[in-house]
Design a protein around this motif. Structure first.
Motif, PDB file in Angstrom:
ATOM      1  N   GLY A  30      -6.365  -0.754   8.253  1.00  0.00           N
ATOM      2  CA  GLY A  30      -6.752  -1.066   6.885  1.00  0.00           C
ATOM      3  C   GLY A  30      -5.660  -0.902   5.842  1.00  0.00           C
ATOM      4  O   GLY A  30      -5.807  -1.369   4.719  1.00  0.00           O
ATOM      5  N   GLU A  31      -4.558  -0.251   6.192  1.00  0.00           N
ATOM      6  CA  GLU A  31      -3.450  -0.139   5.244  1.00  0.00           C
ATOM      7  C   GLU A  31      -2.872  -1.523   4.968  1.00  0.00           C
ATOM      8  O   GLU A  31      -2.851  -2.394   5.849  1.00  0.00           O
ATOM      9  N   ARG A  32      -2.379  -1.714   3.738  1.00  0.00           N
ATOM     10  CA  ARG A  32      -1.771  -2.998   3.396  1.00  0.00           C
ATOM     11  C   ARG A  32      -0.651  -3.332   4.385  1.00  0.00           C
ATOM     12  O   ARG A  32       0.125  -2.463   4.748  1.00  0.00           O
ATOM     13  N   TRP A  33      -0.610  -4.563   4.830  1.00  0.00           N
ATOM     14  CA  TRP A  33       0.370  -5.137   5.745  1.00  0.00           C
ATOM     15  C   TRP A  33       0.077  -4.873   7.223  1.00  0.00           C
ATOM     16  O   TRP A  33       0.607  -5.589   8.085  1.00  0.00           O
ATOM     17  N   ALA A  34      -0.729  -3.878   7.550  1.00  0.00           N
ATOM     18  CA  ALA A  34      -0.884  -3.485   8.953  1.00  0.00           C
ATOM     19  C   ALA A  34      -1.372  -4.640   9.824  1.00  0.00           C
ATOM     20  O   ALA A  34      -0.806  -4.916  10.888  1.00  0.00           O
ATOM     21  N   LEU A  35      -2.425  -5.312   9.387  1.00  0.00           N
ATOM     22  CA  LEU A  35      -2.986  -6.386  10.206  1.00  0.00           C
ATOM     23  C   LEU A  35      -2.031  -7.576  10.293  1.00  0.00           C
ATOM     24  O   LEU A  35      -1.964  -8.260  11.326  1.00  0.00           O
ATOM     25  N   LEU A  36      -1.269  -7.808   9.231  1.00  0.00           N
ATOM     26  CA  LEU A  36      -0.310  -8.922   9.260  1.00  0.00           C
ATOM     27  C   LEU A  36       0.864  -8.604  10.184  1.00  0.00           C
ATOM     28  O   LEU A  36       1.421  -9.508  10.821  1.00  0.00           O
ATOM     29  N   GLY A  49      13.799  -6.967  12.042  1.00  0.00           N
ATOM     30  CA  GLY A  49      14.200  -7.964  11.051  1.00  0.00           C
ATOM     31  C   GLY A  49      13.380  -9.236  11.125  1.00  0.00           C
ATOM     32  O   GLY A  49      13.136  -9.884  10.100  1.00  0.00           O
ATOM     33  N   GLU A  50      12.952  -9.615  12.324  1.00  0.00           N
ATOM     34  CA  GLU A  50      12.129 -10.806  12.480  1.00  0.00           C
ATOM     35  C   GLU A  50      10.753 -10.608  11.861  1.00  0.00           C
ATOM     36  O   GLU A  50      10.210 -11.512  11.216  1.00  0.00           O
ATOM     37  N   VAL A  51      10.175  -9.428  12.064  1.00  0.00           N
ATOM     38  CA  VAL A  51       8.879  -9.137  11.449  1.00  0.00           C
ATOM     39  C   VAL A  51       9.002  -9.155   9.935  1.00  0.00           C
ATOM     40  O   VAL A  51       8.198  -9.778   9.227  1.00  0.00           O
ATOM     41  N   ARG A  52      10.028  -8.493   9.429  1.00  0.00           N
ATOM     42  CA  ARG A  52      10.191  -8.411   7.972  1.00  0.00           C
ATOM     43  C   ARG A  52      10.418  -9.783   7.353  1.00  0.00           C
ATOM     44  O   ARG A  52       9.880 -10.096   6.281  1.00  0.00           O
ATOM     45  N   ALA A  53      11.206 -10.629   8.024  1.00  0.00           N
ATOM     46  CA  ALA A  53      11.498 -11.960   7.477  1.00  0.00           C
ATOM     47  C   ALA A  53      10.250 -12.809   7.338  1.00  0.00           C
ATOM     48  O   ALA A  53      10.187 -13.703   6.481  1.00  0.00           O
ATOM     49  N   ASN A  54       9.233 -12.544   8.149  1.00  0.00           N
ATOM     50  CA  ASN A  54       8.008 -13.342   8.118  1.00  0.00           C
ATOM     51  C   ASN A  54       6.880 -12.690   7.328  1.00  0.00           C
ATOM     52  O   ASN A  54       5.741 -13.168   7.372  1.00  0.00           O
ATOM     53  N   LEU A  55       7.204 -11.624   6.598  1.00  0.00           N
ATOM     54  CA  LEU A  55       6.233 -10.976   5.715  1.00  0.00           C
ATOM     55  C   LEU A  55       6.865 -10.828   4.337  1.00  0.00           C
ATOM     56  O   LEU A  55       7.302  -9.734   3.951  1.00  0.00           O
ATOM     57  N   PRO A  56       6.955 -11.907   3.558  1.00  0.00           N
ATOM     58  CA  PRO A  56       7.586 -11.845   2.241  1.00  0.00           C
ATOM     59  C   PRO A  56       6.933 -10.770   1.364  1.00  0.00           C
ATOM     60  O   PRO A  56       5.718 -10.688   1.275  1.00  0.00           O
ATOM     61  N   GLY A  57       7.754  -9.945   0.763  1.00  0.00           N
ATOM     62  CA  GLY A  57       7.234  -8.929  -0.140  1.00  0.00           C
ATOM     63  C   GLY A  57       7.192  -7.539   0.450  1.00  0.00           C
ATOM     64  O   GLY A  57       7.087  -6.561  -0.293  1.00  0.00           O
ATOM     65  N   ILE A  58       7.279  -7.408   1.760  1.00  0.00           N
ATOM     66  CA  ILE A  58       7.241  -6.092   2.364  1.00  0.00           C
ATOM     67  C   ILE A  58       8.647  -5.484   2.319  1.00  0.00           C
ATOM     68  O   ILE A  58       9.637  -6.162   2.547  1.00  0.00           O
ATOM     69  N   SER A  59       8.718  -4.195   2.006  1.00  0.00           N
ATOM     70  CA  SER A  59      10.007  -3.510   1.996  1.00  0.00           C
ATOM     71  C   SER A  59      10.292  -2.936   3.369  1.00  0.00           C
ATOM     72  O   SER A  59       9.395  -2.760   4.201  1.00  0.00           O
ATOM     73  N   ALA A  60      11.553  -2.619   3.626  1.00  0.00           N
ATOM     74  CA  ALA A  60      11.925  -2.019   4.902  1.00  0.00           C
ATOM     75  C   ALA A  60      11.224  -0.682   5.096  1.00  0.00           C
ATOM     76  O   ALA A  60      10.776  -0.363   6.207  1.00  0.00           O
ATOM     77  N   ASN A  61      11.090   0.094   4.019  1.00  0.00           N
ATOM     78  CA  ASN A  61      10.441   1.398   4.132  1.00  0.00           C
ATOM     79  C   ASN A  61       8.972   1.270   4.498  1.00  0.00           C
ATOM     80  O   ASN A  61       8.465   2.001   5.354  1.00  0.00           O
ATOM     81  N   LEU A  63       7.498  -1.305   5.957  1.00  0.00           N
ATOM     82  CA  LEU A  63       7.385  -1.828   7.314  1.00  0.00           C
ATOM     83  C   LEU A  63       7.602  -0.713   8.340  1.00  0.00           C
ATOM     84  O   LEU A  63       6.870  -0.613   9.333  1.00  0.00           O
ATOM     85  N   THR A  64       8.581   0.131   8.091  1.00  0.00           N
ATOM     86  CA  THR A  64       8.829   1.266   8.989  1.00  0.00           C
ATOM     87  C   THR A  64       7.606   2.171   9.063  1.00  0.00           C
ATOM     88  O   THR A  64       7.180   2.584  10.151  1.00  0.00           O
ATOM     89  N   GLN A  65       7.031   2.480   7.900  1.00  0.00           N
ATOM     90  CA  GLN A  65       5.847   3.351   7.862  1.00  0.00           C
ATOM     91  C   GLN A  65       4.672   2.741   8.610  1.00  0.00           C
ATOM     92  O   GLN A  65       3.981   3.422   9.374  1.00  0.00           O
ATOM     93  N   ARG A  66       4.435   1.456   8.404  1.00  0.00           N
ATOM     94  CA  ARG A  66       3.291   0.813   9.055  1.00  0.00           C
ATOM     95  C   ARG A  66       3.499   0.733  10.568  1.00  0.00           C
ATOM     96  O   ARG A  66       2.569   0.945  11.339  1.00  0.00           O
ATOM     97  N   LEU A  67       4.701   0.421  10.989  1.00  0.00           N
ATOM     98  CA  LEU A  67       4.976   0.367  12.421  1.00  0.00           C
ATOM     99  C   LEU A  67       4.782   1.741  13.059  1.00  0.00           C
ATOM    100  O   LEU A  67       4.220   1.862  14.152  1.00  0.00           O
TER     101      LEU A  67
END
Length: 233
Positions: A30-36, A49-61, A63-67
């Motif tokens: 349920g956290e933002r970005w998790a399902l995407l 980098g591939e995941v981040r490139a396909n999720l416009p607007g997500i920061s590296a930090n 993305l790291t937290q959600r992963l």
């Protein structure tokens, strides 16, 4: 199955004091970005980098937290590809991949909203998942074909056989039809039913291969009717 009490020390702090599986699902994804993020991994492992490139607007930090959260929940696994690639990737666990049909069902439900922006950004994974989501099952009957989708930074094969549609990442040389273009061109062709051209000059996908098979493929998909409800804009 024996019921066991899970103590607070045995798991992360809960958002909801609720035994419903839906509540637990929200705690996991349920956290933002998790399902995407999970959507981007449905068709196989991806580098950070591939995941981040396909999720416009997500920061590296973020993305790291959600992963890390998804990994701790048993949904995502981190591993290293063998040589010659020798890079770290993220992938869904078998259990994580079981959520793919739920993503498609949720997408089909939300696509009927008047707020659905059909012209917003779509990643290649999102675009091919839309094909699985919006296929009309009865239109698959009697069809057999393979369709290659060549996006600028990704490749997919769509197979139709025995009344089923299957999508996998990669490409084979024996495709009946090859479509080339970006995800907007896919929407123009598949959902907008734009005429085919060899170079995609009409804004749609460029076509190579069996034109009759290409027409049959495009006719398998249809956008759902938008709901009309008081107060919904």
């Amino acid at each position: 199955m024996k019921l066991e009490k899970v103590t607070e020390s045995g798991r992360a702090k809960r958002w909801y004091d609720d035994a419903c599986g839906t509540a637990l699902a929200l705690e996991i994804v349920g956290e933002r970005w998790a399902l995407l993020i999970m959507r981007e991994l449905v068709y196989g492992p991806r580098r950070f980098g591939e995941v981040r490139a396909n999720l416009p607007g997500i920061s590296a930090n973020v993305l790291t937290q959600r992963l890390e959260s998804l990994e701790a929940a048993g949904v995502v696994v981190r591993r290293r590809l063998p040589s010659p690639a020798n890079v770290q990737v993220y992938d869904l666990t078998d259990w994580g991949r079981e959520a793919a049909p739920l993503m498609r069902q949720l997408g089909a439900w939300a696509a009927r909203s008047p707020r659905h922006d059909k012209f917003a950004f779509m990643s290649p994974a999102s675009a091919v998942m839309s094909l699985e989501t919006l296929v009309v099952p009865e239109r698959l009957a009697g069809k057999a074909m393979t369709v290659a989708l060549r996006f600028p930074d990704d490749r997919f094969m769509v197979s139709v056989e025995n009344g089923r549609l299957h999508v996998e990442r990669g490409e084979r040389a024996d495709a009946d039809v090859t479509f080339t273009g970006d995800t907007m061109a896919l929407r123009v062709t598949v959902y907008g039913k734009a005429p085919f051209t060899a170079d995609g000059a009409n804004g749609g996908l460029a076509l190579a291969g069996d034109t009759a098979a290409a027409h049959a493929f495009v006719e398998m998909f249809e956008l759902p009717e938008t709901i009309t409800a008081p107060g919904v804009e």
